[in-house]
Design a protein around this motif. Sequence first.
Motif, PDB file in Angstrom:
ATOM      1  N   PRO A  58       0.793  -1.238   0.000  1.00 22.55           N
ATOM      2  CA  PRO A  58       0.000   0.000   0.000  1.00 22.55           C
ATOM      3  C   PRO A  58       0.831   1.298   0.000  1.00 22.55           C
ATOM      4  O   PRO A  58       0.516   2.218  -0.749  1.00 22.55           O
ATOM      5  N   PRO A  59       1.903   1.399   0.809  1.00 21.11           N
ATOM      6  CA  PRO A  59       2.676   2.649   0.773  1.00 21.11           C
ATOM      7  C   PRO A  59       3.247   2.975  -0.618  1.00 21.11           C
ATOM      8  O   PRO A  59       3.357   4.143  -0.983  1.00 21.11           O
ATOM      9  N   THR A  60       3.563   1.936  -1.384  1.00 27.44           N
ATOM     10  CA  THR A  60       4.057   2.134  -2.751  1.00 27.44           C
ATOM     11  C   THR A  60       3.018   2.883  -3.572  1.00 27.44           C
ATOM     12  O   THR A  60       3.331   3.861  -4.260  1.00 27.44           O
ATOM     13  N   VAL A  61       1.784   2.426  -3.492  1.00 30.01           N
ATOM     14  CA  VAL A  61       0.699   3.043  -4.252  1.00 30.01           C
ATOM     15  C   VAL A  61       0.421   4.446  -3.727  1.00 30.01           C
ATOM     16  O   VAL A  61       0.278   5.392  -4.508  1.00 30.01           O
ATOM     17  N   TYR A  62       0.347   4.610  -2.418  1.00 24.91           N
ATOM     18  CA  TYR A  62       0.036   5.924  -1.855  1.00 24.91           C
ATOM     19  C   TYR A  62       1.114   6.962  -2.168  1.00 24.91           C
ATOM     20  O   TYR A  62       0.790   8.119  -2.436  1.00 24.91           O
ATOM     21  N   ARG A  63       2.372   6.559  -2.140  1.00 29.93           N
ATOM     22  CA  ARG A  63       3.448   7.497  -2.509  1.00 29.93           C
ATOM     23  C   ARG A  63       3.326   7.891  -3.974  1.00 29.93           C
ATOM     24  O   ARG A  63       3.488   9.065  -4.326  1.00 29.93           O
ATOM     25  N   ALA A  64       3.036   6.931  -4.833  1.00 26.64           N
ATOM     26  CA  ALA A  64       2.872   7.230  -6.267  1.00 26.64           C
ATOM     27  C   ALA A  64       1.672   8.146  -6.480  1.00 26.64           C
ATOM     28  O   ALA A  64       1.747   9.115  -7.249  1.00 26.64           O
ATOM     29  N   LEU A  65       0.566   7.863  -5.799  1.00 26.73           N
ATOM     30  CA  LEU A  65      -0.625   8.714  -5.916  1.00 26.73           C
ATOM     31  C   LEU A  65      -0.342  10.135  -5.448  1.00 26.73           C
ATOM     32  O   LEU A  65      -0.753  11.106  -6.104  1.00 26.73           O
ATOM     33  N   ASP A  66       0.362  10.274  -4.326  1.00 23.44           N
ATOM     34  CA  ASP A  66       0.712  11.609  -3.819  1.00 23.44           C
ATOM     35  C   ASP A  66       1.519  12.385  -4.858  1.00 23.44           C
ATOM     36  O   ASP A  66       1.268  13.568  -5.095  1.00 23.44           O
ATOM     37  N   PHE A  67       2.484  11.716  -5.474  1.00 25.25           N
ATOM     38  CA  PHE A  67       3.305  12.349  -6.505  1.00 25.25           C
ATOM     39  C   PHE A  67       2.450  12.754  -7.707  1.00 25.25           C
ATOM     40  O   PHE A  67       2.530  13.890  -8.190  1.00 25.25           O
ATOM     41  N   LEU A  68       1.638  11.831  -8.208  1.00 26.82           N
ATOM     42  CA  LEU A  68       0.823  12.099  -9.393  1.00 26.82           C
ATOM     43  C   LEU A  68      -0.195  13.207  -9.137  1.00 26.82           C
ATOM     44  O   LEU A  68      -0.449  14.042 -10.022  1.00 26.82           O
ATOM     45  N   LEU A  69      -0.752  13.253  -7.930  1.00 34.08           N
ATOM     46  CA  LEU A  69      -1.664  14.339  -7.560  1.00 34.08           C
ATOM     47  C   LEU A  69      -0.925  15.671  -7.500  1.00 34.08           C
ATOM     48  O   LEU A  69      -1.401  16.681  -8.031  1.00 34.08           O
ATOM     49  N   ALA A  70       0.240  15.669  -6.855  1.00 33.90           N
ATOM     50  CA  ALA A  70       1.028  16.903  -6.721  1.00 33.90           C
ATOM     51  C   ALA A  70       1.443  17.464  -8.080  1.00 33.90           C
ATOM     52  O   ALA A  70       1.508  18.684  -8.249  1.00 33.90           O
ATOM     53  N   GLN A  71       1.689  16.589  -9.030  1.00 42.79           N
ATOM     54  CA  GLN A  71       2.100  17.030 -10.366  1.00 42.79           C
ATOM     55  C   GLN A  71       0.908  17.380 -11.253  1.00 42.79           C
ATOM     56  O   GLN A  71       1.071  17.878 -12.359  1.00 42.79           O
ATOM     57  N   GLY A  72      -0.304  17.096 -10.788  1.00 42.09           N
ATOM     58  CA  GLY A  72      -1.505  17.404 -11.565  1.00 42.09           C
ATOM     59  C   GLY A  72      -1.779  16.425 -12.689  1.00 42.09           C
ATOM     60  O   GLY A  72      -2.490  16.742 -13.641  1.00 42.09           O
ATOM     61  N   PHE A  73      -1.252  15.202 -12.572  1.00 41.06           N
ATOM     62  CA  PHE A  73      -1.452  14.189 -13.610  1.00 41.06           C
ATOM     63  C   PHE A  73      -2.743  13.402 -13.399  1.00 41.06           C
ATOM     64  O   PHE A  73      -3.246  12.769 -14.316  1.00 41.06           O
ATOM     65  N   ILE A  74      -3.237  13.403 -12.162  1.00 40.23           N
ATOM     66  CA  ILE A  74      -4.474  12.691 -11.829  1.00 40.23           C
ATOM     67  C   ILE A  74      -5.338  13.586 -10.951  1.00 40.23           C
ATOM     68  O   ILE A  74      -4.860  14.598 -10.409  1.00 40.23           O
ATOM     69  N   HIS A  75      -6.606  13.198 -10.806  1.00 41.96           N
ATOM     70  CA  HIS A  75      -7.535  13.859  -9.898  1.00 41.96           C
ATOM     71  C   HIS A  75      -8.077  12.830  -8.926  1.00 41.96           C
ATOM     72  O   HIS A  75      -8.297  11.680  -9.296  1.00 41.96           O
ATOM     73  N   LYS A  76      -8.329  13.284  -7.711  1.00 46.93           N
ATOM     74  CA  LYS A  76      -8.994  12.416  -6.744  1.00 46.93           C
ATOM     75  C   LYS A  76     -10.485  12.683  -6.827  1.00 46.93           C
ATOM     76  O   LYS A  76     -10.918  13.834  -6.813  1.00 46.93           O
TER      77      LYS A  76
END
Length: 152
Positions: A58-76
């Motif tokens: 899970p931390p692998t996914v959450y770290r990747a999600l945090d990065f992708l959100l911060a860069q504006g590549f994905i939306h929650k």
Amino acid sequence: MANLSQLLSRAHELCEKRGVRLTSQRERVYEIIVNSKRAISAYDLLDVLKKTEPQAKPPTVYRALDFLLAQGFIHKVESANSFIACCLPGHEQHCSQLLICDVCSAVEECHTDDLSSALQEKASVLGFRVSHHVVETHGVCQACNVAQKKMQ
């Protein structure tokens, strides 16, 4: 929406410009989100990721999600605690407007500059400084509307 290769190319370009790294794991999580037909939860992402990276946690996914959100590549998608790919990565002052089907859970990102401007203007009048905003609209998508009409 742009296809996977276009979005990945744009992501790499933006990361290089910003001096950040799109690691292979971050890229793989991004690919899974882009290829998903629906908004996808972190645990569903982990299940898909484990098929190619059995050691993923899970931390692998959450770290990747945090990065992708911060860069504006994905939306929650806050109301569903899930994620979708942004169709305009790198767009300044991007207001995410999401249409969410309550029947099939499809999520469509759309852009109405008038809505974004109105929200920004109202916030400004109130002395509020917007860091980002997401508008989620729930209803029934066209495909589900058609299916429901056929059943009647």
